[in-house]
Design an enzyme around this catalytic site. Structure first.
Site, PDB file in Angstrom:
ATOM      1  N   GLY A   1       0.875  -0.772  -0.631  1.00  0.00           N
ATOM      2  CA  GLY A   1      -0.185   0.162   0.067  1.00  0.00           C
ATOM      3  C   GLY A   1       1.178   1.171  -0.038  1.00  0.00           C
ATOM      4  O   GLY A   1       0.916   2.531  -0.950  1.00  0.00           O
ATOM      5  N   HIS A   2       2.195   1.263   1.049  1.00  0.00           N
ATOM      6  CA  HIS A   2       3.341   2.700   0.669  1.00  0.00           C
ATOM      7  C   HIS A   2       3.893   2.100  -0.524  1.00  0.00           C
ATOM      8  O   HIS A   2       3.850   3.640  -1.013  1.00  0.00           O
ATOM      9  CB  HIS A   2       3.979   2.062   2.635  1.00  0.00           C
ATOM     10  CG  HIS A   2       2.725   1.961   3.084  1.00  0.00           C
ATOM     11  ND1 HIS A   2       3.481   1.035   4.471  1.00  0.00           N
ATOM     12  CD2 HIS A   2       2.856   3.239   3.877  1.00  0.00           C
ATOM     13  CE1 HIS A   2       2.692   1.097   5.160  1.00  0.00           C
ATOM     14  NE2 HIS A   2       2.395   1.833   5.595  1.00  0.00           N
TER      15      HIS A   2
ATOM     16  N   LYS B   1      -7.160   3.892   2.395  1.00  0.00           N
ATOM     17  CA  LYS B   1      -8.271   3.319   3.315  1.00  0.00           C
ATOM     18  C   LYS B   1      -8.040   3.782   4.262  1.00  0.00           C
ATOM     19  O   LYS B   1      -9.366   3.546   5.188  1.00  0.00           O
ATOM     20  CB  LYS B   1      -6.200   2.656   3.544  1.00  0.00           C
ATOM     21  CG  LYS B   1      -5.966   1.776   4.625  1.00  0.00           C
ATOM     22  CD  LYS B   1      -6.926   0.180   5.256  1.00  0.00           C
ATOM     23  CE  LYS B   1      -6.508  -0.548   6.163  1.00  0.00           C
ATOM     24  NZ  LYS B   1      -5.607   0.844   7.630  1.00  0.00           N
TER      25      LYS B   1
END
Ligand code: PAF
Length: 292
Positions: free
Chosen positions: A38-39, A152
């Site tokens: 995600g990062h 998110k």
């Protein structure tokens, strides 16, 4: 190539000011480390739109309440450096707590009223002021940039966008799509806490969102009924305890009387010791849109 380490506020400012003076644009990815894809997706988005990418890793004590997981929050700088390198990060700012808060107690706080108080803010009353304060400080250190945040943490993204607008920070906030595991669980550093059984059960958040999506896609405009569809799914999973499920206006995070063309579905649930959040956009079927 390994990103160049930056430890102090002074050197970070000097390096980035010099790059901007040379006409280079800066993309910034603030994180608390224990990086996952995600990062990585934020870093890649920053690299695609900017000349230079800087990421920060700082586990910010201000955003943890006394009974939360500050001490046990997962940390692995070696892994983080490798992930940042693989995703094109040029500079990695990883300051100490002393560097960020040299006076110990922080007397100045940035808080975004109203948006910070509902949903996650109701369960974590000091959390968003801690986030807004450290992000404002990071923006002051990094300077003019595009800053990348994952959807998110949708409420966090909304709070930060509002802070930037209210304070005229020289930052363009870019929200990026949620990255999910193959079974649908949203990637999060806190997934590392889950026991195998809780990890298997955690997919219930995505399933509840899917039930909400199906309800909206079927023409439901009553937010309570959409939430009931989501709640029914979580009720079927004995390992999960629902904190909240909501169908909200994406700009204000308020529950409307009747759902508009675009709604944000939000959910938070406890799996064992771990609290997880997730969300998605729900679009009303064309024929039900009030503007038609
Ligand atoms: O989303 C996070 O990782 C953190 O809340 C942030 C934005 C880096 C602030 O500490």
């Amino acid at each position: 190539m390994e990103p160049e380490p930056l430890i102090t506020i002074g050197e970070t400012r000097a390096v980035l000011d010099r790059l901007r003076a040379g006409g280079r644009s800066v993309g910034f990815v603030p994180t608390m480390g224990y990086l996952h894809d995600g990062h990585g997706s934020l870093m890649r988005a920053a690299g695609a739109a900017n000349d230079v990418v800087v990421a920060s890793i700082f586990v910010n004590p201000l955003q943890f309440a006394a009974d939360e997981d500050l001490d046990s929050y997962p940390r692995d700088l070696g892994h983080d450096r490798a992930l940042a390198a693989a995703n094109g990060v040029d500079y990695l700012f990883a300051p100490s707590v002393d560097e960020m808060y040299p006076n110990g107690a922080v007397l100045t706080s940035v808080s975004v009223a109203d948006l910070s108080e509902r949903w996650d803010g109701a369960s974590r009353p000091t959390h968003f002021a801690g986030v807004a304060t450290v992000v404002a400080k990071l923006f002051n250190i990094v300077g003019p940039c595009r800053a990348y945040f994952g959807e998110k943490d949708f409420q966090q993204l909304t709070v930060i966008r509002r802070m930037v607008a209210d304070l005229s920070a020289p930052v363009e906030v870019v929200g990026c799509p949620i990255v999910r595991e193959p079974d649908g669980l949203a990637m999060s550093s806190r997934n590392a806490y889950l026991s195998p059984d809780d990890r298997a059960a955690a997919v219930v958040l995505r399933q509840a969102l899917d039930a909400g999506l199906a309800s909206v896609a079927g023409g439901e405009t009553d937010p309570d009924r959409v939430v009931a569809a989501m709640t029914a799914v979580v009720d079927e999973e004995p390992r999960a305890r629902l904190d909240y499920a909501a169908a909200v206006d994406p700009a204000t995070l308020e529950v409307p009387c009747s759902l508009g063309p675009v709604t944000r579905l939000l959910i938070a649930a406890q799996l064992g010791q771990t609290r997880l959040i997730d969300n998605c956009e729900a679009v009303a079927p064309i024929e039900d849109r009030p503007d038609r």
